[in-house]
Design an enzyme around this catalytic site. Structure first.
Site, PDB file in Angstrom:
ATOM      1  CB  CYS A 111      -0.944   0.001   1.204  1.00 12.57           C
ATOM      2  SG  CYS A 111      -2.075  -1.408   1.237  1.00 12.57           S
ATOM      3  CG  HIS A 254      -3.234   3.151   2.233  1.00 10.69           C
ATOM      4  ND1 HIS A 254      -3.777   2.719   1.043  1.00 10.69           N
ATOM      5  CD2 HIS A 254      -3.365   2.112   3.109  1.00 10.69           C
ATOM      6  CE1 HIS A 254      -4.221   1.482   1.191  1.00 10.69           C
ATOM      7  NE2 HIS A 254      -3.975   1.089   2.423  1.00 10.69           N
ATOM      8  CG  ASN A 284      -6.844  -1.030   1.445  1.00  9.01           C
ATOM      9  OD1 ASN A 284      -6.135  -0.711   0.499  1.00  9.01           O
ATOM     10  ND2 ASN A 284      -6.346  -1.507   2.568  1.00  9.01           N
TER      11      ASN A 284
END
Length: 327
Positions: A111, A254, A284
């Site tokens: 990520c 993020h 996500n």
């Protein structure tokens, strides 16, 4: 040290939208449970586009936004944890689709991948390159265990991209990795049968989650890591840049979990209004979260010249990091 200037952005998300209510029909959960704990309401799921194709579409939009042609690109960096092939790289596939013949490579920083790629781009640009294309594409539905209610509701698919040029402006980064936490968040790869081995080669009990290939996450431990790593990355990047936290105009983080962002904001002493958040719509999407959000902000006219931006990521590895530069 020379800095960077983002001259074009692009993004792509699949048409299929899966809501929290949709998940409540396949696992024991509810819209209220998911929303209050994660901030997610919807996510886009690919039912036909491979990862590289989503990346190519985002990249094409970024090139058009920058007014750049494929031959103008000196380096193509792709980031993903869900590549369609072990080899060739996703960057090669995207470059082949768009007619880019420049040096191309993949970066797997989970990520934090887009943050890693921006730092790599800045280093190459400072050495003489003129234009770098970064493409972050993820198809997390590829390794989601849709029977695991604790993780399946978190992830979505999509891609974001940007064209980066050199700028005579400040730039700072802070990148770290704590590999001792690798077992907390992972997805094992498969392998063909080996006639010369009596039994399959395994990673050991700590990496034995079933089904093989599906993503495993120790939610509590990853949460503990994230709420410490994110403030640390922002603080250290700001220190390297030579500014106080109050001087950051906008943080683009993020998009993992709204509670992580709220806790991190409190630790930093910053209001939530200082954070760009779109987790409700996309969930996500690993390394694609930040560039997708960056493209949305750009196309909505919410970014202005001269703004000081901080981009921060954290994820499997365990990786984390932040970059700060002037818009």
């Amino acid at each position: 040290m020379s800095g960077i200037r983002i001259v074009g952005t692009g993004s792509f998300v699949p048409e299929t939208v899966v809501t929290n209510d949709d998940f409540s029909r396949i696992v024991e959960t509810s819209d209220e449970w998911i929303t209050t704990r994660t901030g997610i309401k919807r996510r886009h799921i690919s039912v036909e586009e491979p990862t590289w194709m989503m990346g190519a579409r985002a990249a094409k939009a970024a090139l058009e936004s920058a007014g750049a042609a494929p031959e103008d690109i000196d380096l193509l960096i792709a980031t993903t944890v869900t590549a369609d092939t072990y080899t060739p790289s996703m960057a090669c596939l995207i470059g082949g689709e768009l007619g880019i013949t420049a040096q191309s490579m993949d970066v797997n920083g989970a990520c934090t991948g887009f943050i890693y790629a921006l730092d790599v781009a800045q280093k190459y640009l400072s050495c003489g390159m003129k234009r770098v294309l970064i493409v972050s594409a993820e198809r997390l539905s590829k390794f989601t265990n849709f029977k695991d209610r604790s993780t399946c509701v978190l992830f979505g698919d999509g891609a974001g991209a940007c064209v980066v040029e050199r700028a005579e402006k400040p730039f700072a980064s802070y990148l770290r990795c704590d590999g001792t936490g690798a077992k907390l968040l992972y997805a094992a790869s498969g392998a063909t049968e080996n006639p010369f081995a009596e039994k399959p080669v395994t990673m050991g009990e700590e990496f034995s989650y079933e089904p093989v290939g599906a993503i495993y996450m120790n939610g509590q431990e990853v949460y503990k890591f994230a709420v410490k790593a994110m403030p640390e990355a922002v603080e250290q990047a700001a220190k390297a840049y030579g500014i106080g936290l109050e001087d950051i105009d906008l943080i683009i983080p993020h998009q993992a979990n709204i509670r992580i962002l709220q806790t991190a904001a409190k630790a930093l002493g910053l209001p939530m209004e200082r954070f760009a958040i779109n987790i409700e719509e996309y969930g996500n999407i690993s390394s694609a979260c930040i560039p997708l959000c960056l493209d949305e902000l750009t196309r909505a006219g919410k970014l202005a010249a001269g703004q000081t931006l901080c981009l921060v990521g954290f994820g499997a590895g365990l990786t984390y990091g932040a970059v700060i530069f002037e818009r």
